[in-house]
Write a protein that holds these residues in place. Structure first.
Motif, PDB file in Angstrom:
ATOM      1  N   VAL A 239      -2.633  17.732  61.413  1.00 22.75           N
ATOM      2  CA  VAL A 239      -3.415  18.019  62.623  1.00 22.75           C
ATOM      3  C   VAL A 239      -4.452  16.924  62.843  1.00 22.75           C
ATOM      4  CG1 VAL A 239      -5.061  19.620  63.676  1.00 22.75           C
ATOM      5  CG2 VAL A 239      -3.033  20.511  62.515  1.00 22.75           C
ATOM      6  N   LYS A 240      -5.126  16.521  61.772  1.00 27.51           N
ATOM      7  CA  LYS A 240      -6.138  15.464  61.881  1.00 27.51           C
ATOM      8  C   LYS A 240      -5.516  14.152  62.348  1.00 27.51           C
ATOM      9  CE  LYS A 240      -9.227  17.320  58.338  1.00 27.51           C
ATOM     10  NZ  LYS A 240      -9.755  17.139  56.988  1.00 27.51           N
ATOM     11  N   SER A 241      -4.315  13.852  61.839  1.00 30.98           N
ATOM     12  CA  SER A 241      -3.682  12.595  62.241  1.00 30.98           C
ATOM     13  C   SER A 241      -3.225  12.651  63.705  1.00 30.98           C
ATOM     14  CB  SER A 241      -2.507  12.271  61.332  1.00 30.98           C
ATOM     15  OG  SER A 241      -1.441  13.180  61.544  1.00 30.98           O
ATOM     16  N   VAL A 242      -2.751  13.803  64.165  1.00 31.87           N
ATOM     17  CA  VAL A 242      -2.342  13.927  65.573  1.00 31.87           C
ATOM     18  C   VAL A 242      -3.555  13.756  66.470  1.00 31.87           C
ATOM     19  CG1 VAL A 242      -1.486  15.555  67.310  1.00 31.87           C
ATOM     20  CG2 VAL A 242      -0.313  15.351  65.114  1.00 31.87           C
ATOM     21  N   ILE A 243      -4.670  14.391  66.116  1.00 29.21           N
ATOM     22  CA  ILE A 243      -5.885  14.282  66.932  1.00 29.21           C
ATOM     23  C   ILE A 243      -6.416  12.848  66.899  1.00 29.21           C
ATOM     24  CG2 ILE A 243      -8.288  15.029  67.106  1.00 29.21           C
ATOM     25  CD1 ILE A 243      -7.357  17.801  66.183  1.00 29.21           C
ATOM     26  N   ALA A 244      -6.363  12.224  65.725  1.00 28.60           N
ATOM     27  CA  ALA A 244      -6.848  10.843  65.609  1.00 28.60           C
ATOM     28  C   ALA A 244      -6.005   9.891  66.465  1.00 28.60           C
ATOM     29  CB  ALA A 244      -6.821  10.400  64.154  1.00 28.60           C
ATOM     30  N   ASN A 245      -4.708  10.149  66.554  1.00 27.32           N
ATOM     31  CA  ASN A 245      -3.822   9.303  67.351  1.00 27.32           C
ATOM     32  C   ASN A 245      -3.809   9.702  68.830  1.00 27.32           C
ATOM     33  OD1 ASN A 245      -3.072   7.860  65.087  1.00 27.32           O
ATOM     34  ND2 ASN A 245      -1.339   9.188  64.654  1.00 27.32           N
ATOM     35  N   GLY A 246      -4.539  10.718  69.186  1.00 26.02           N
ATOM     36  CA  GLY A 246      -4.603  11.135  70.571  1.00 26.02           C
ATOM     37  C   GLY A 246      -3.318  11.778  71.064  1.00 26.02           C
ATOM     38  N   GLY A 247      -2.550  12.380  70.160  1.00 26.95           N
ATOM     39  CA  GLY A 247      -1.310  13.046  70.549  1.00 26.95           C
ATOM     40  C   GLY A 247      -0.130  12.125  70.696  1.00 26.95           C
ATOM     41  N   ARG A 248      -0.273  10.885  70.262  1.00 18.76           N
ATOM     42  CA  ARG A 248       0.844   9.925  70.378  1.00 18.76           C
ATOM     43  C   ARG A 248       1.651   9.887  69.115  1.00 18.76           C
ATOM     44  NH1 ARG A 248      -3.219   6.136  71.656  1.00 18.76           N
ATOM     45  NH2 ARG A 248      -4.182   7.005  73.464  1.00 18.76           N
TER      46      ARG A 248
ATOM     47  N   VAL B  30      -1.121  20.853  69.699  1.00 15.10           N
ATOM     48  CA  VAL B  30      -2.319  20.536  68.918  1.00 15.10           C
ATOM     49  C   VAL B  30      -3.416  20.002  69.832  1.00 15.10           C
ATOM     50  CG1 VAL B  30      -3.245  18.942  67.196  1.00 15.10           C
ATOM     51  CG2 VAL B  30      -1.138  20.188  66.734  1.00 15.10           C
ATOM     52  N   MET B  31      -3.056  19.120  70.751  1.00 15.87           N
ATOM     53  CA  MET B  31      -4.058  18.554  71.661  1.00 15.87           C
ATOM     54  C   MET B  31      -4.634  19.633  72.573  1.00 15.87           C
ATOM     55  SD  MET B  31      -4.328  15.581  70.549  1.00 15.87           S
ATOM     56  CE  MET B  31      -5.488  14.967  71.745  1.00 15.87           C
ATOM     57  N   ALA B  32      -3.780  20.551  73.040  1.00 15.79           N
ATOM     58  CA  ALA B  32      -4.265  21.630  73.911  1.00 15.79           C
ATOM     59  C   ALA B  32      -5.202  22.558  73.153  1.00 15.79           C
ATOM     60  CB  ALA B  32      -3.089  22.412  74.482  1.00 15.79           C
ATOM     61  N   LEU B  33      -4.857  22.878  71.919  1.00 15.60           N
ATOM     62  CA  LEU B  33      -5.721  23.751  71.115  1.00 15.60           C
ATOM     63  C   LEU B  33      -7.040  23.060  70.790  1.00 15.60           C
ATOM     64  CD1 LEU B  33      -3.072  25.284  68.679  1.00 15.60           C
ATOM     65  CD2 LEU B  33      -4.232  26.432  70.575  1.00 15.60           C
ATOM     66  N   GLN B  34      -6.982  21.745  70.580  1.00 16.71           N
ATOM     67  CA  GLN B  34      -8.203  21.002  70.294  1.00 16.71           C
ATOM     68  C   GLN B  34      -9.114  20.974  71.516  1.00 16.71           C
ATOM     69  OE1 GLN B  34      -9.048  17.439  71.115  1.00 16.71           O
ATOM     70  NE2 GLN B  34     -10.805  17.417  69.768  1.00 16.71           N
ATOM     71  N   LYS B  35      -8.518  20.865  72.714  1.00 17.15           N
ATOM     72  CA  LYS B  35      -9.311  20.880  73.945  1.00 17.15           C
ATOM     73  C   LYS B  35      -9.964  22.243  74.163  1.00 17.15           C
ATOM     74  CE  LYS B  35      -6.797  17.334  76.454  1.00 17.15           C
ATOM     75  NZ  LYS B  35      -5.876  17.046  77.561  1.00 17.15           N
ATOM     76  N   GLN B  36      -9.334  23.302  73.635  1.00 21.80           N
ATOM     77  CA  GLN B  36      -9.900  24.648  73.763  1.00 21.80           C
ATOM     78  C   GLN B  36     -11.046  24.872  72.799  1.00 21.80           C
ATOM     79  OE1 GLN B  36      -6.738  27.481  73.312  1.00 21.80           O
ATOM     80  NE2 GLN B  36      -5.624  26.708  75.085  1.00 21.80           N
ATOM     81  N   GLY B  37     -11.254  23.923  71.883  1.00 24.95           N
ATOM     82  CA  GLY B  37     -12.399  24.010  70.987  1.00 24.95           C
ATOM     83  C   GLY B  37     -12.102  24.674  69.654  1.00 24.95           C
ATOM     84  N   LEU B  38     -10.835  24.818  69.287  1.00 25.04           N
ATOM     85  CA  LEU B  38     -10.495  25.438  68.019  1.00 25.04           C
ATOM     86  C   LEU B  38     -10.739  24.462  66.875  1.00 25.04           C
ATOM     87  CD1 LEU B  38      -8.884  27.219  70.116  1.00 25.04           C
ATOM     88  CD2 LEU B  38      -7.400  27.748  68.217  1.00 25.04           C
ATOM     89  N   SER B  39     -10.994  25.012  65.698  1.00 28.03           N
ATOM     90  CA  SER B  39     -11.232  24.168  64.528  1.00 28.03           C
ATOM     91  C   SER B  39      -9.905  23.642  63.996  1.00 28.03           C
ATOM     92  CB  SER B  39     -11.946  24.974  63.445  1.00 28.03           C
ATOM     93  OG  SER B  39     -11.065  25.966  62.930  1.00 28.03           O
TER      94      SER B  39
END
Length: 127
Positions: free
Chosen positions: A118-127, A94-103
């Protein structure tokens, strides 16, 4: 001797010498051509291998997270459930896809997680 005659003789001598050195250029151009052909062949071989690996990855079953089913009744009560913890591999994906700019939606589809997860993983920074 006059200057034009000296220049003409020097030009003829240089032309004669250039015929002897043209074989070296032919060898060099032949080596460059051979090198470019081998690079092209190796590139094609790598592309074929990559295509095979991609096809193997696409053949894996698509795992979907099932949403809880609500009981059919005259009134709908909200159902609460405890979500299973998200695996670290999915979090890194999820973090890698977010860095690639995917929605969020695209990440959700690719990672088989819900958009909320997905939103919670991104909010937690992948932790």
């Amino acid at each position: 001797m006059s200057l034009p005659i000296i220049l003409m003789v020097a030009g003829c001598i240089l032309m004669a010498v250039s015929f002897f050195f043209s074989t070296g250029n032919k060898k060099l151009s032949k080596e460059m051509e051979d090198l470019s052909i081998t690079v092209f062949q190796e590139t094609n071989a790598l592309k074929k291998r990559l295509r095979i690996v991609e096809e193997e990855l696409l053949l894996e079953p698509q795992f979907q997270v099932k949403k809880p089913q609500q009981k059919s009744s005259s009134f709908a009560m909200p159902t609460t459930y405890t979500e299973k913890p998200i695996h670290d591999i999915l979090k890194s994906q999820v973090m890698a896809l977010q860095k690639q700019g995917l929605s969020i939606h695209e990440i959700s589809v690719r990672s088989t997680l819900t958009e909320e997860q997905v939103k919670s993983v991104i909010a937690n920074g992948g932790r």
